[in-house]
Design a protein around this motif. Structure first.
Motif, mmCIF file in Angstrom:
data_model
loop_
_atom_site.group_PDB
_atom_site.id
_atom_site.type_symbol
_atom_site.label_atom_id
_atom_site.label_comp_id
_atom_site.label_asym_id
_atom_site.label_seq_id
_atom_site.Cartn_x
_atom_site.Cartn_y
_atom_site.Cartn_z
ATOM 1 N N ASP A 86 40.265 11.431 58.424
ATOM 2 C CA ASP A 86 40.397 12.603 58.919
ATOM 3 C C ASP A 86 39.306 13.090 59.194
ATOM 4 O OD1 ASP A 86 43.003 12.529 60.309
ATOM 5 O OD2 ASP A 86 43.986 13.903 59.555
ATOM 6 N N LEU A 87 38.517 13.189 58.338
ATOM 7 C CA LEU A 87 37.425 13.967 57.566
ATOM 8 C C LEU A 87 36.790 13.409 58.374
ATOM 9 C CD1 LEU A 87 37.781 15.547 54.606
ATOM 10 C CD2 LEU A 87 37.332 16.506 56.529
ATOM 11 N N SER A 98 36.766 23.698 63.101
ATOM 12 C CA SER A 98 37.765 23.453 62.523
ATOM 13 C C SER A 98 38.298 24.235 61.065
ATOM 14 C CB SER A 98 37.822 21.637 62.340
ATOM 15 O OG SER A 98 38.202 20.877 63.068
ATOM 16 N N THR A 99 39.120 23.885 60.848
ATOM 17 C CA THR A 99 39.403 24.748 59.643
ATOM 18 C C THR A 99 40.613 23.440 58.837
ATOM 19 O OG1 THR A 99 39.486 27.006 60.103
ATOM 20 C CG2 THR A 99 40.817 26.982 58.225
ATOM 21 N N LEU A 100 40.534 23.600 57.600
ATOM 22 C CA LEU A 100 41.992 22.908 56.327
ATOM 23 C C LEU A 100 42.564 24.525 56.000
ATOM 24 C CD1 LEU A 100 39.491 20.016 56.617
ATOM 25 C CD2 LEU A 100 40.135 20.153 54.390
ATOM 26 N N ILE A 109 44.854 19.996 59.627
ATOM 27 C CA ILE A 109 43.339 20.302 60.604
ATOM 28 C C ILE A 109 43.762 20.937 61.764
ATOM 29 C CG2 ILE A 109 41.222 19.303 61.191
ATOM 30 C CD1 ILE A 109 41.639 17.502 58.995
ATOM 31 N N LEU A 130 35.476 24.625 58.255
ATOM 32 C CA LEU A 130 33.958 23.553 57.688
ATOM 33 C C LEU A 130 33.567 23.842 57.836
ATOM 34 C CD1 LEU A 130 36.513 20.296 58.413
ATOM 35 C CD2 LEU A 130 36.108 21.566 56.499
#
Length: 213
Positions: A86-87, A98-100, A109, A130
């Motif tokens: 995904d990253l 985005s934020t994890l 995510i 991120l």
């Protein structure tokens, strides 16, 4: 994974630099490479010599996040394989939007336009913005690349550096890569945007350096 020819120009980091910037140990980087979990994006010549296997800035972003998830939060390696994919597919804009979220041992995510509500488990949700990872890593790279003024406009060639090419002193940037940009019609300002650590004097000297062509 990219196989590079002499005309390819890209920011690249050795395993030593990558370990220092991401927190992932050299031993772990080597294991992840051999196990095909995380292979460097830049490979010269297709062999396994240290200086022929380099990491891109995007690699470093992913590794910095994976280091926190694996070595600090203890997410399982099998789940990290999904996260890594995904990253790797996040566009540049999504890296800053985005934020994890980590709940228990699972990672989600979400972008700025989405919301994530915590379930009623009472577990704390770890958040990793991120954009903070991007900003912090850029600052680390800038500090690492700080150059001595005596290096400006000069060149070096060292065994094991940039595949033994002539590079601009104090950097790992091959002179012929700068010339390739110039020959393709890039202006000095265009080249500086590609290589922020270079000065106009570096670029002018590289363009005139016939031996590197």
């Amino acid at each position: 994974m990219a196989k590079l020819d002499s005309n390819t120009v890209i920011a690249a980091f050795t395993i030593d630099q990558t370990a220092r910037l991401t927190g992932v140990s050299k031993r772990q980087l080597g294991t992840w490479d051999r196990d095909q979990f995380f292979v460097p994006s830049i490979i010269y010549g297709g062999d396994r010599r240290t200086y022929s296997r380099l990491y891109s800035f995007r690699d470093l972003l992913s590794l910095k996040v994976l280091n926190q998830l694996r070595n600090e939060t203890r997410i399982t390696l099998s789940h990290l394989k999904e996260v890594k994919g995904d990253l790797a597919h996040l566009g540049d804009d999504m890296w800053v939007k985005s934020t994890l979220y980590v709940l228990g041992k699972r990672v989600v995510i979400r972008g700025d336009d989405e919301t994530l509500q915590e379930a009623g488990s009472g577990q704390a949700v770890l958040q990793i913005p991120l954009r903070v990872v991007v900003g912090t890593l850029r600052e680390q790279v800038q500090a690492m690349n700080k150059r001595d003024s005596d290096d400006i406009g000069k060149f070096d060639r060292h065994r094991g550096v940039a595949n033994n090419q002539v590079v601009i002193a104090g950097t790992r940037i091959p002179v012929r890569s700068v010339k390739a940009f110039h020959d393709a019609g890039y202006s000095v300002e265009d080249i500086k945007r590609e290589y922020p650590t270079l000065t106009e004097a570096d670029i002018a000297a590289a363009i005139k350096y016939d031996a590197a062509a």
